[in-house]
Scaffold this active site. Structure first.
Site, PDB file in Angstrom:
ATOM      1  N   ASN A 100      56.885 -17.154  76.491  1.00  0.00           N
ATOM      2  CA  ASN A 100      57.012 -15.891  77.213  1.00  0.00           C
ATOM      3  C   ASN A 100      58.385 -15.229  77.048  1.00  0.00           C
ATOM      4  O   ASN A 100      58.524 -14.046  77.325  1.00  0.00           O
ATOM      5  CB  ASN A 100      56.725 -16.163  78.703  1.00  0.00           C
ATOM      6  CG  ASN A 100      57.100 -14.995  79.586  1.00  0.00           C
ATOM      7  OD1 ASN A 100      56.334 -14.031  79.697  1.00  0.00           O
ATOM      8  ND2 ASN A 100      58.282 -15.037  80.190  1.00  0.00           N
ATOM      9  N   TYR A 165      59.920  -5.001  67.807  1.00  0.00           N
ATOM     10  CA  TYR A 165      59.133  -5.707  68.825  1.00  0.00           C
ATOM     11  C   TYR A 165      57.642  -5.733  68.450  1.00  0.00           C
ATOM     12  O   TYR A 165      56.981  -6.785  68.503  1.00  0.00           O
ATOM     13  CB  TYR A 165      59.353  -4.993  70.155  1.00  0.00           C
ATOM     14  CG  TYR A 165      58.609  -5.534  71.336  1.00  0.00           C
ATOM     15  CD1 TYR A 165      59.075  -6.650  72.034  1.00  0.00           C
ATOM     16  CD2 TYR A 165      57.454  -4.906  71.798  1.00  0.00           C
ATOM     17  CE1 TYR A 165      58.395  -7.125  73.135  1.00  0.00           C
ATOM     18  CE2 TYR A 165      56.771  -5.377  72.900  1.00  0.00           C
ATOM     19  CZ  TYR A 165      57.242  -6.481  73.565  1.00  0.00           C
ATOM     20  OH  TYR A 165      56.563  -6.956  74.660  1.00  0.00           O
ATOM     21  N   GLY A 166      57.116  -4.589  68.041  1.00  0.00           N
ATOM     22  CA  GLY A 166      55.693  -4.505  67.696  1.00  0.00           C
ATOM     23  C   GLY A 166      55.346  -5.398  66.513  1.00  0.00           C
ATOM     24  O   GLY A 166      54.323  -6.097  66.526  1.00  0.00           O
ATOM     25  N   LYS A 169      55.455  -9.046  67.647  1.00  0.00           N
ATOM     26  CA  LYS A 169      54.319  -9.390  68.505  1.00  0.00           C
ATOM     27  C   LYS A 169      53.016  -9.492  67.719  1.00  0.00           C
ATOM     28  O   LYS A 169      52.148 -10.306  68.022  1.00  0.00           O
ATOM     29  CB  LYS A 169      54.180  -8.359  69.635  1.00  0.00           C
ATOM     30  CG  LYS A 169      55.283  -8.467  70.697  1.00  0.00           C
ATOM     31  CD  LYS A 169      55.394  -9.885  71.229  1.00  0.00           C
ATOM     32  CE  LYS A 169      56.048  -9.998  72.577  1.00  0.00           C
ATOM     33  NZ  LYS A 169      56.288 -11.392  72.984  1.00  0.00           N
TER      34      LYS A 169
END
Ligand code: ADP
Length: 255
Positions: A100, A165-166, A169
């Site tokens: 996380n 980030y994208g 992820k």
């Protein structure tokens, strides 16, 4: 929900705040012994102390649960190995890993530096890989393991200012797909969640009325289902609205 984690050991990374904290508190309430990991830095990944993790551990212990704090940086293999050793020395097994921990360095691509890219990939993607690599042989040996990766709708659909980030992820979901195949024989299940919840990470980005609708505690039951022995076979990517719907359905069906 009737899911329990008695006699199980869980590691939750980035559990000093927001969603991770919510997952850790709830796992402990449902019987798990929890390693509360957080390097405690700023949102851009700078700084660091285990103070936030220690506060969460104090909260768990005050409620009668069992937990230990850990300040490892998930992007450091040495620190993560030490965290796993700490868990094994204390409790002797590891059943659940929730990847996380996360940071943000949002900028349009033209302004994004190589360092902005490298740091975000290091925490979200490589950090998930490092933590998973550290627990993988233990879970194989046990013949049981549950791993939840945190992905994002930003990775699935794109989002202005989140090229780093994208991409990280989306790659986390790719990592999940192979691990599902390789873990199947050992009852290791790997799933992804794309939270869409209001957390420290998003608090500056949304107006208060939107934040109020997106509660981390609405996401946690879906994550805990994926961490449980009832977890589906593999390759689930659940996004925000889907999490809420799943939890309502599970409640109504008494899962
Ligand atoms: P969210 O609730 O969406 O997960 P937060 O920013 O509240 O967002 O939580 C992310 C947590 O991850 C923070 O508490 C942060 O300190 C932690 N974190 C960030 N980078 C690392 C890292 N490299 N190692 C361990 N924890 C980290």
């Amino acid at each position: 929900m009737t899911i329990r984690f008695d006699n199980q050991v869980a590691i939750v990374t980035g559990a000093g705040n927001g969603l991770g904290k919510c997952h850790a508190l709830e796992l402990a309430r449902l019987g798990a012994k929890v390693v509360v990991n957080d390097f405690g830095g700023a949102r851009d990944g700078s700084g660091g102390s285990s103070e936030a993790a220690e506060q969460v551990v104090a909260e768990i212990q005050a409620a009668g649960g069992e937990a230990i704090a850990n300040g490892a940086d998930v992007s450091s293999p040495e620190q993560v190995d030490a965290m796993v050793k700490q868990a094994l020395d204390t409790w002797g097994r590891i059943d659940v890993l929730i990847n996380n921990a996360g940071i943000l360095r949002d900028k349009s691509f033209v302004k994004m530096t190589q360092d902005d890219w490298d740091k975000v990939v290091a925490v979200h993607l490589t950090g998930s890989e490092i933590c998973t690599r550290a627990v993988w042989p233990i879970m194989r040996e046990q013949g049981y393991g549950r791993i939840v990766m945190t992905t994002s709708t930003s990775g699935l659909y794109g989002n202005f200012g989140q090229a780093n980030y994208g991409a990280a992820k989306m790659a986390v979901a790719g990592l999940m797909n192979t691990l599902c195949i390789e873990g199947e024989k050992y009852d290791i299940k790997v799933n992804c969640i794309a939270p869409t919840a209001a957390t420290r990470m998003t608090e500056d980005l949304m107006p208060p009325e939107v934040l109020a609708m997106l509660e981390p505690k609405e996401i946690t039951p879906a994550v805990l289902f994926l961490c449980s022995n009832k977890a589906p076979t593999h390759r689930i990517v659940l996004a925000g609205a889907g999490c809420y719907a799943m939890v309502r359905l599970m409640e109504s069906e008494g899962v």
